[in-house]
Scaffold this motif. Sequence first.
Motif, PDB file in Angstrom:
ATOM      1  N   GLU A 220       0.825  -1.208   0.000  1.00 10.12           N
ATOM      2  CA  GLU A 220       0.000   0.000   0.000  1.00 10.12           C
ATOM      3  C   GLU A 220       0.863   1.263   0.000  1.00 10.12           C
ATOM      4  O   GLU A 220       0.527   2.279  -0.615  1.00 10.12           O
ATOM      5  CB  GLU A 220      -0.883  -0.053   1.248  1.00 10.12           C
ATOM      6  CG  GLU A 220      -1.787   1.090   1.523  1.00 10.12           C
ATOM      7  CD  GLU A 220      -2.492   0.869   2.865  1.00 10.12           C
ATOM      8  OE1 GLU A 220      -2.093   1.507   3.856  1.00 10.12           O
ATOM      9  OE2 GLU A 220      -3.424   0.042   2.933  1.00 10.12           O
ATOM     10  N   ALA A 221       2.024   1.192   0.702  1.00  8.95           N
ATOM     11  CA  ALA A 221       2.921   2.348   0.808  1.00  8.95           C
ATOM     12  C   ALA A 221       3.950   2.392  -0.311  1.00  8.95           C
ATOM     13  O   ALA A 221       4.771   3.322  -0.365  1.00  8.95           O
ATOM     14  CB  ALA A 221       3.629   2.336   2.159  1.00  8.95           C
ATOM     15  N   GLY A 222       3.948   1.383  -1.188  1.00  9.64           N
ATOM     16  CA  GLY A 222       4.932   1.334  -2.268  1.00  9.64           C
ATOM     17  C   GLY A 222       6.315   0.961  -1.793  1.00  9.64           C
ATOM     18  O   GLY A 222       7.322   1.279  -2.446  1.00  9.64           O
ATOM     19  N   VAL A 223       6.411   0.257  -0.653  1.00  6.08           N
ATOM     20  CA  VAL A 223       7.703  -0.170  -0.101  1.00  6.08           C
ATOM     21  C   VAL A 223       7.905  -1.641  -0.450  1.00  6.08           C
ATOM     22  O   VAL A 223       7.070  -2.483  -0.103  1.00  6.08           O
ATOM     23  CB  VAL A 223       7.741   0.016   1.431  1.00  6.08           C
ATOM     24  CG1 VAL A 223       9.041  -0.536   2.004  1.00  6.08           C
ATOM     25  CG2 VAL A 223       7.573   1.491   1.788  1.00  6.08           C
ATOM     26  N   PRO A 224       8.989  -1.999  -1.130  1.00  5.73           N
ATOM     27  CA  PRO A 224       9.177  -3.399  -1.532  1.00  5.73           C
ATOM     28  C   PRO A 224       9.477  -4.310  -0.341  1.00  5.73           C
ATOM     29  O   PRO A 224      10.135  -3.899   0.621  1.00  5.73           O
ATOM     30  CB  PRO A 224      10.379  -3.336  -2.485  1.00  5.73           C
ATOM     31  CG  PRO A 224      11.111  -2.084  -2.100  1.00  5.73           C
ATOM     32  CD  PRO A 224      10.073  -1.121  -1.637  1.00  5.73           C
ATOM     33  N   ARG A 225       9.003  -5.520  -0.424  1.00  6.47           N
ATOM     34  CA  ARG A 225       9.306  -6.532   0.600  1.00  6.47           C
ATOM     35  C   ARG A 225      10.744  -7.002   0.412  1.00  6.47           C
ATOM     36  O   ARG A 225      11.209  -7.183  -0.715  1.00  6.47           O
ATOM     37  CB  ARG A 225       8.348  -7.704   0.441  1.00  6.47           C
ATOM     38  CG  ARG A 225       8.729  -8.900   1.313  1.00  6.47           C
ATOM     39  CD  ARG A 225       8.064 -10.171   0.829  1.00  6.47           C
ATOM     40  NE  ARG A 225       8.488 -11.319   1.595  1.00  6.47           N
ATOM     41  CZ  ARG A 225       8.221 -12.586   1.270  1.00  6.47           C
ATOM     42  NH1 ARG A 225       7.529 -12.839   0.164  1.00  6.47           N
ATOM     43  NH2 ARG A 225       8.637 -13.576   2.021  1.00  6.47           N
TER      44      ARG A 225
END
Length: 355
Positions: A220-225
């Motif tokens: 949702e925040a555009g932060v990659p896993r």
Amino acid sequence: MTAMPPPAAKGATRRATMKDVAALAGVSPKTVSNVVTGTVVVREETRAKVEAAMAELDFVPNLSARGLRKGRSGIIAVALPDLATAYSAELVHRIVQAAHERGLAVQIEETATEPEREKELLSRARAHLVDGLILNPVRLEDSVLKYADRLPPVVVIGEVEQHRADHVRIDSRLAAADATRHVLARGARRIAVIGADGDASIATATSRLRLDGVHDALREAGVPRDAGLEVNRLPWSMASGADAARTLISRGIGFDAVIALTDSLALGVLHALHEHGIRVPDDVIVTGFDDVEFSDFTSPSLTTIAFDRRAFAEAALGLLESRMDDRTAAPRGLTLSHRLIERASTAASPAGYRP
């Protein structure tokens, strides 16, 4: 003058009966029964006379025999996977407290991940040794719920998704996402997860859902896993949390937040970070899950996910009593609300740990 009960034969010890109590109190045996069972309201003056007579005669009601005549033992079983955790202790306390208020005795069991222990409990319920079960399976594939054709009265608590029995839960996926959104709002972007990783062989229903929740918020925040920031250790204890945090640090990957999937894991994480000179919350912020009592007394105090355990216990017992009364009704599911409690472990915008 109040009639006295007949004396016991010389040399014999005779157990007092309801008739004896009734004669001494000057009431009918039915009134004594109403006082004992609590099923009918009795005037306070009459109740006091009956209770005084019971005390004088050392009368002990044979509740078990009465229950068995009704097909009930008055005993339920509560089975949790790990009784050693603070969460289990607090939940069992609430269940026992609420059960006693309902006139139920509670048998406590530990099942770990052993299906045989669950089978034994189901057998006891079918043999009417216990009236019903509150069961917290770890994984559906390891649980008797997967293949039991006819379940006795059972209420499932926890995250195992199934539709064969009544179910009480919180939305663990959403709760983990809420914890992740909180650390993201603090500025964290390198978010580690302690208690879940990609190893399916040790994944539980809880670890899967909570890890999914973390991933939901990251996406949702555009932060990659980053799979390198995910570490799991079983059992979910303080020692496992410390060991997992040391493993994380040894990988040489920077991070600025840790989502621990239980408070016990989080306490171990705090210990290991302190060992390595990593400051919380200045360098790394940390959250837990469950809001057990010690989470307010850690240093720093722990931000965590909380839910009302008393309401949880009441919901489980309410469903179980309904199920004991009617085994034919369709299974019901209840999802209780949760909330994030912000404490000192996330009170800063973290600078981040850099190896």
